[in-house]
Scaffold this motif. Structure first.
Motif, PDB file in Angstrom:
ATOM      1  N   LEU A 165       0.824  -1.211   0.000  1.00 61.20           N
ATOM      2  CA  LEU A 165       0.000   0.000   0.000  1.00 61.20           C
ATOM      3  C   LEU A 165       0.859   1.263   0.000  1.00 61.20           C
ATOM      4  O   LEU A 165       0.537   2.246  -0.670  1.00 61.20           O
ATOM      5  CB  LEU A 165      -0.943   0.002   1.198  1.00 61.20           C
ATOM      6  N   ILE A 166       1.951   1.232   0.746  1.00 56.79           N
ATOM      7  CA  ILE A 166       2.845   2.388   0.794  1.00 56.79           C
ATOM      8  C   ILE A 166       3.512   2.590  -0.566  1.00 56.79           C
ATOM      9  O   ILE A 166       3.562   3.708  -1.084  1.00 56.79           O
ATOM     10  CB  ILE A 166       3.893   2.226   1.917  1.00 56.79           C
ATOM     11  N   GLY A 188       2.946   6.720   4.810  1.00 54.36           N
ATOM     12  CA  GLY A 188       3.436   6.426   6.143  1.00 54.36           C
ATOM     13  C   GLY A 188       4.685   5.588   6.089  1.00 54.36           C
ATOM     14  O   GLY A 188       5.280   5.386   5.032  1.00 54.36           O
ATOM     15  N   ARG A 189       5.063   5.093   7.276  1.00 53.87           N
ATOM     16  CA  ARG A 189       6.236   4.241   7.363  1.00 53.87           C
ATOM     17  C   ARG A 189       5.985   3.167   8.404  1.00 53.87           C
ATOM     18  O   ARG A 189       5.155   3.329   9.291  1.00 53.87           O
ATOM     19  CB  ARG A 189       7.490   5.030   7.693  1.00 53.87           C
ATOM     20  N   ILE A 190       6.717   2.080   8.271  1.00 51.80           N
ATOM     21  CA  ILE A 190       6.583   0.967   9.198  1.00 51.80           C
ATOM     22  C   ILE A 190       7.786   0.980  10.128  1.00 51.80           C
ATOM     23  O   ILE A 190       8.931   0.946   9.675  1.00 51.80           O
ATOM     24  CB  ILE A 190       6.504  -0.368   8.441  1.00 51.80           C
ATOM     25  N   ASP A 191       7.512   1.052  11.423  1.00 43.10           N
ATOM     26  CA  ASP A 191       8.541   0.932  12.441  1.00 43.10           C
ATOM     27  C   ASP A 191       8.604  -0.547  12.809  1.00 43.10           C
ATOM     28  O   ASP A 191       7.816  -1.028  13.618  1.00 43.10           O
ATOM     29  CB  ASP A 191       8.178   1.790  13.647  1.00 43.10           C
ATOM     30  N   GLN A 192       9.537  -1.275  12.197  1.00 52.50           N
ATOM     31  CA  GLN A 192       9.609  -2.716  12.410  1.00 52.50           C
ATOM     32  C   GLN A 192      10.083  -3.063  13.813  1.00 52.50           C
ATOM     33  O   GLN A 192       9.706  -4.104  14.340  1.00 52.50           O
ATOM     34  CB  GLN A 192      10.531  -3.366  11.381  1.00 52.50           C
ATOM     35  N   ILE A 193      10.868  -2.225  14.422  1.00 51.30           N
ATOM     36  CA  ILE A 193      11.367  -2.496  15.774  1.00 51.30           C
ATOM     37  C   ILE A 193      10.210  -2.530  16.768  1.00 51.30           C
ATOM     38  O   ILE A 193      10.112  -3.430  17.597  1.00 51.30           O
ATOM     39  CB  ILE A 193      12.424  -1.456  16.190  1.00 51.30           C
TER      40      ILE A 193
END
Length: 103
Positions: free
Chosen positions: A52-53, A60-65
């Motif tokens: 989707l991004i 948006g962004r994905i904060d994987q941590i």
């Protein structure tokens, strides 16, 4: 056999549509929460979010941590699409004016 060829695409499209509707009120949301809501593994949710991004359907962004999706703003993809179309229309109008002056 015919249905099996398309069932994965259909399932992915349905999950994507539900995901887009679920994300609308949020600016930050945990991937684990989305996973539980959709009853889909977190890895699949993350894959859908990345898609989707990259397709500019969400910003948006994905904060994987921390396992969190952070959306840039509450503005929807439709807003950004409309904004791009409006800029394009303005440019076409300028081109049309320049061409009309030459004729």
């Amino acid at each position: 056999a015919f249905i099996n060829d398309y069932i994965d695409d259909l399932l992915r499209n349905m999950r994507t549509q539900v995901l887009l509707k679920r994300l609308q009120p949020y600016t930050r949301i945990r991937i684990a929460f989305i996973s539980a809501e959709l009853n889909v593994p977190a890895e699949d949710v993350e894959e859908l979010l990345v898609s989707l991004i990259l397709d500019n359907k969400i910003r948006g962004r994905i904060d994987q941590i921390n396992g969190v999706l952070e959306l840039d703003s509450a503005k929807s993809a439709e807003y950004w699409h409309y904004n791009a179309v409006q800029q394009w229309a303005e440019r076409l109008s300028q081109i049309n004016g320049a061409l009309a002056q030459r004729v």
